[in-house]
Design a protein around this motif. Structure first.
Motif, short mmCIF file in Angstrom:
data_model
loop_
_atom_site.label_atom_id
_atom_site.label_comp_id
_atom_site.label_asym_id
_atom_site.label_seq_id
_atom_site.Cartn_x
_atom_site.Cartn_y
_atom_site.Cartn_z
N ASP A 8 78.11 55.56 4.07
CA ASP A 8 76.75 56.05 4.28
C ASP A 8 75.78 54.88 4.42
O ASP A 8 74.96 54.84 5.34
N ARG A 9 75.88 53.90 3.53
CA ARG A 9 74.97 52.75 3.58
C ARG A 9 75.19 51.91 4.84
O ARG A 9 74.26 51.27 5.33
N ALA A 10 76.41 51.91 5.37
CA ALA A 10 76.69 51.14 6.59
C ALA A 10 76.14 51.85 7.83
O ALA A 10 75.99 51.22 8.87
N GLY A 11 75.85 53.15 7.71
CA GLY A 11 75.30 53.88 8.85
C GLY A 11 76.25 54.85 9.52
O GLY A 11 75.94 55.38 10.57
N ARG A 13 78.07 58.23 10.50
CA ARG A 13 77.61 59.60 10.61
C ARG A 13 78.83 60.51 10.69
O ARG A 13 79.89 60.10 11.15
N ASP A 16 81.80 60.31 13.46
CA ASP A 16 82.12 58.95 13.94
C ASP A 16 83.63 58.72 13.83
O ASP A 16 84.27 59.15 12.88
N ARG A 50 80.78 57.27 18.68
CA ARG A 50 79.97 58.41 18.28
C ARG A 50 80.30 59.61 19.15
O ARG A 50 80.95 59.49 20.19
N VAL A 56 79.20 51.87 18.60
CA VAL A 56 78.24 51.27 17.68
C VAL A 56 79.01 50.31 16.77
O VAL A 56 80.07 50.65 16.25
N MET A 58 78.87 48.20 13.25
CA MET A 58 78.14 48.17 11.97
C MET A 58 78.90 47.29 10.98
O MET A 58 80.07 46.98 11.18
#
Length: 69
Positions: A8-11, A13, A16, A50, A56, A58
Protein backbone atom coordinates in the motif's frame (compact mmCIF):
# COMPACT_ATOMS: atom_id res chain seq x y z
CA UNK A 1 -3.77 -4.54 -1.16
CA UNK A 2 -3.91 -4.34 2.64
CA UNK A 3 -4.18 -0.75 3.96
CA UNK A 4 -0.96 0.29 5.71
CA UNK A 5 1.04 -2.59 4.23
CA UNK A 6 4.37 -2.13 2.42
CA UNK A 7 2.51 -2.72 -0.87
CA UNK A 8 0.00 0.00 0.00
CA UNK A 9 2.75 2.47 0.94
CA UNK A 10 4.61 1.68 -2.30
CA UNK A 11 1.52 2.61 -4.31
CA UNK A 12 0.18 -0.77 -5.39
CA UNK A 13 -3.49 -0.85 -6.37
CA UNK A 14 -5.95 -3.74 -6.54
CA UNK A 15 -5.53 -5.44 -9.92
CA UNK A 16 -1.84 -4.51 -10.34
CA UNK A 17 0.25 -7.35 -11.74
CA UNK A 18 3.96 -7.42 -10.85
CA UNK A 19 5.91 -8.25 -14.00
CA UNK A 20 9.41 -7.41 -12.73
CA UNK A 21 10.90 -7.24 -9.23
CA UNK A 22 14.45 -6.15 -8.40
CA UNK A 23 15.31 -6.35 -12.10
CA UNK A 24 14.06 -9.93 -12.53
CA UNK A 25 10.99 -11.06 -14.50
CA UNK A 26 8.21 -12.38 -12.24
CA UNK A 27 5.61 -15.05 -12.85
CA UNK A 28 4.46 -15.82 -9.29
CA UNK A 29 4.33 -14.34 -5.79
CA UNK A 30 6.70 -17.11 -4.70
CA UNK A 31 9.43 -15.56 -6.87
CA UNK A 32 8.95 -12.17 -5.17
CA UNK A 33 9.22 -13.78 -1.73
CA UNK A 34 12.42 -15.58 -2.76
CA UNK A 35 13.96 -12.37 -4.13
CA UNK A 36 13.11 -10.42 -0.96
CA UNK A 37 14.63 -13.15 1.21
CA UNK A 38 16.48 -11.41 4.04
CA UNK A 39 16.50 -7.96 2.39
CA UNK A 40 14.35 -6.27 5.04
CA UNK A 41 14.68 -2.50 4.73
CA UNK A 42 16.49 -2.66 1.36
CA UNK A 43 14.52 -0.64 -1.25
CA UNK A 44 13.69 -2.66 -4.37
CA UNK A 45 12.15 -1.63 -7.69
CA UNK A 46 8.94 -3.26 -8.89
CA UNK A 47 7.40 -2.86 -12.34
CA UNK A 48 3.65 -3.42 -12.37
CA UNK A 49 1.10 -3.60 -15.14
CA UNK A 50 -2.07 -1.70 -14.31
CA UNK A 51 -5.57 -2.57 -15.50
CA UNK A 52 -5.24 -0.03 -18.33
CA UNK A 53 -2.01 -1.77 -19.52
CA UNK A 54 0.15 1.13 -18.29
CA UNK A 55 3.47 0.08 -16.78
CA UNK A 56 4.40 1.74 -13.50
CA UNK A 57 7.73 1.50 -11.64
CA UNK A 58 7.62 1.84 -7.86
CA UNK A 59 9.94 1.32 -4.92
CA UNK A 60 9.10 -1.31 -2.31
CA UNK A 61 10.70 -1.39 1.13
CA UNK A 62 10.41 -4.96 2.47
CA UNK A 63 9.53 -5.23 6.16
CA UNK A 64 9.52 -7.99 8.76
CA UNK A 65 6.43 -10.16 8.44
CA UNK A 66 3.64 -9.18 10.84
CA UNK A 67 1.33 -12.13 11.54
CA UNK A 68 -1.50 -9.87 12.71
CA UNK A 69 -1.83 -8.15 9.30
Amino acid sequence: VTPGSPADRAGFRPGDVVIEFDGKPIESIKEIIEIMGDKVGVPMKAVVKRANDNLVTMTVNPEESKPDM
